[in-house]
Design an enzyme around this catalytic site. Structure first.
Site, PDB file in Angstrom:
ATOM      1  CE  LYS A   1      47.386  47.710  30.245  1.00 48.62           C
ATOM      2  NZ  LYS A   1      46.237  48.112  29.975  1.00 48.62           N
ATOM      3  N   GLY A   2      47.440  41.943  33.887  1.00 50.38           N
ATOM      4  CA  GLY A   2      48.328  41.578  34.406  1.00 50.38           C
ATOM      5  C   GLY A   2      49.164  40.678  34.777  1.00 50.38           C
TER       6      GLY A   2
ATOM      7  CD  GLU B   1      44.448  35.548  33.684  1.00 55.14           C
ATOM      8  OE1 GLU B   1      45.176  36.967  34.605  1.00 55.14           O
ATOM      9  OE2 GLU B   1      43.178  35.987  33.975  1.00 55.14           O
ATOM     10  CG  ASP B   2      47.476  38.698  37.215  1.00 53.65           C
ATOM     11  OD1 ASP B   2      46.408  37.881  36.610  1.00 53.65           O
ATOM     12  OD2 ASP B   2      47.363  40.174  37.363  1.00 53.65           O
TER      13      ASP B   2
ATOM     14  CG  ASP C   1      38.817  38.283  42.508  1.00 57.31           C
ATOM     15  OD1 ASP C   1      37.659  38.339  43.922  1.00 57.31           O
ATOM     16  OD2 ASP C   1      38.947  39.513  42.468  1.00 57.31           O
TER      17      ASP C   1
ATOM     18  CE  LYS D   1      42.439  39.304  46.809  1.00 58.27           C
ATOM     19  NZ  LYS D   1      41.279  40.639  46.651  1.00 58.27           N
TER      20      LYS D   1
ATOM     21  CB  VAL E   1      47.014  41.476  46.569  1.00 50.98           C
ATOM     22  CG1 VAL E   1      47.483  41.182  48.174  1.00 50.98           C
ATOM     23  CG2 VAL E   1      46.367  40.835  45.910  1.00 50.98           C
TER      24      VAL E   1
ATOM     25  CG  ASP F   1      46.147  47.619  38.172  1.00 51.99           C
ATOM     26  OD1 ASP F   1      45.362  45.870  37.961  1.00 51.99           O
ATOM     27  OD2 ASP F   1      45.629  48.585  37.692  1.00 51.99           O
TER      28      ASP F   1
ATOM     29  NE  ARG G   1      48.741  47.118  34.785  1.00 50.30           N
ATOM     30  CZ  ARG G   1      48.220  46.686  34.809  1.00 50.30           C
ATOM     31  NH1 ARG G   1      48.111  45.188  35.788  1.00 50.30           N
ATOM     32  NH2 ARG G   1      46.989  46.916  34.286  1.00 50.30           N
TER      33      ARG G   1
HETATM   34  C1  PRP Z   1      42.406  41.025  36.683  1.00 48.09           C
HETATM   35  C2  PRP Z   1      42.751  39.554  36.399  1.00 48.09           C
HETATM   36  C3  PRP Z   1      42.033  38.443  36.114  1.00 48.09           C
HETATM   37  C4  PRP Z   1      40.247  38.891  36.551  1.00 48.09           C
HETATM   38  C5  PRP Z   1      40.622  38.013  37.733  1.00 48.09           C
HETATM   39  O1  PRP Z   1      42.845  41.315  35.758  1.00 48.09           O
HETATM   40  O2  PRP Z   1      44.042  39.361  35.498  1.00 48.09           O
HETATM   41  O3  PRP Z   1      42.023  38.521  34.355  1.00 48.09           O
HETATM   42  O4  PRP Z   1      41.114  40.093  37.047  1.00 48.09           O
HETATM   43  O5  PRP Z   1      38.754  38.060  38.502  1.00 48.09           O
HETATM   44  P1  PRP Z   1      38.253  37.886  38.317  1.00 48.09           P
HETATM   45  O6  PRP Z   1      38.622  35.799  38.749  1.00 48.09           O
HETATM   46  O7  PRP Z   1      37.063  38.211  38.567  1.00 48.09           O
HETATM   47  O8  PRP Z   1      36.940  37.224  37.104  1.00 48.09           O
HETATM   48  P2  PRP Z   1      41.960  42.504  35.658  1.00 48.09           P
HETATM   49  O9  PRP Z   1      40.478  43.964  35.232  1.00 48.09           O
HETATM   50  O10 PRP Z   1      42.767  43.516  37.111  1.00 48.09           O
HETATM   51  O11 PRP Z   1      42.985  43.405  34.514  1.00 48.09           O
HETATM   52  P3  PRP Z   1      44.843  44.068  34.247  1.00 48.09           P
HETATM   53  O12 PRP Z   1      44.691  42.082  34.133  1.00 48.09           O
HETATM   54  O13 PRP Z   1      44.691  44.160  33.293  1.00 48.09           O
HETATM   55  O14 PRP Z   1      44.701  44.561  35.543  1.00 48.09           O
END
Ligand code: PRP
Length: 181
Positions: A42-43, A98-99, A102, A130, A152, A158, A164
């Site tokens: 969703k991010g 992507e938001d 990580d 990051k 963050v 979120d 969000r």
């Molecule tokens: C977050 C973000 C990426 C992922 C990145 O999603 O939107 O999809 O984590 O992390 P990574 O590089 O360690 O794989 P999240 O799982 O928080 O779901 P959301 O977008 O629905 O909040």
């Protein structure tokens, strides 16, 4: 400022200026083409909407939702697709939006998965990077900001489904997430 936020990392103006810059780059790089933006739910919903609104070339949007992995699944790098694309991307110019990146596991998995569908090209556009958290090497094609390893939230990101809606990106107060740990 929201009372659960310790400090603002990127204010609304700074984010919107960067979104305009990224949209201008995409519009230039894909001139004469009509790319498909893939918003990873969703991010990325807010970033994708703002980015698309600032683009000056025709583009389509599609959505994917993937599960966040538990610790065991995490090391394997396998993520589960909860909602797949509506349309085929074969022969299309694809930009994954992507938001945040990580560990890199999500985008690494998505790249392999999407490449197997034979798009004409595939690039990734992330608002936040990051790099200190990377577990698998991954360099996105378009990056908004590099951020430190802090918790963050805001602008799509979120904690427990909340925050969000904030128009800025802020660091969450530790007592907010420690309370639920
Ligand atoms: C977050 C973000 C990426 C992922 C990145 O999603 O939107 O999809 O984590 O992390 P990574 O590089 O360690 O794989 P999240 O799982 O928080 O779901 P959301 O977008 O629905 O909040």
């Amino acid at each position: 400022m929201h009372p659960d936020i310790a400090k603002i990392l990127l204010d609304e103006q700074t984010i919107q200026a960067k979104v305009r810059e990224l949209a201008a780059r995409l519009s230039e790089d894909y001139k004469g083409k009509s790319p498909v933006l893939i918003c990873i739910l969703k991010g990325a919903f807010m970033f994708t909407a703002d980015l698309m609104r600032q683009m000056t070339i025709p583009a389509r949007v599609d959505f994917m939702a993937i599960s966040s992995y538990g610790n065991r699944a995490r090391s394997s790098g396998v993520v589960q697709i909860l909602k797949d694309l509506d349309s085929s991307i074969e022969g299309e110019h694809v930009v994954v939006v992507e938001d945040i990146i990580d560990s890199g596991l999500t985008l690494n998995y998505l790249r392999e998965n999407l490449l197997s569908r034979r798009p004409a090209s595939l690039r990734t556009c992330v608002l936040l990077d990051k790099p200190s958290r990377r577990e698998v090497p991954y360099t996105p094609d378009y990056v908004g900001f590099q951020v430190p390893d802090e918790f963050v939230v805001g602008y799509g990101l979120d904690y427990a489904g909340l925050y969000r809606h904030l128009p800025y990106i802020g660091v969450l107060k530790p007592e907010v997430y420690q309370k639920h740990a």
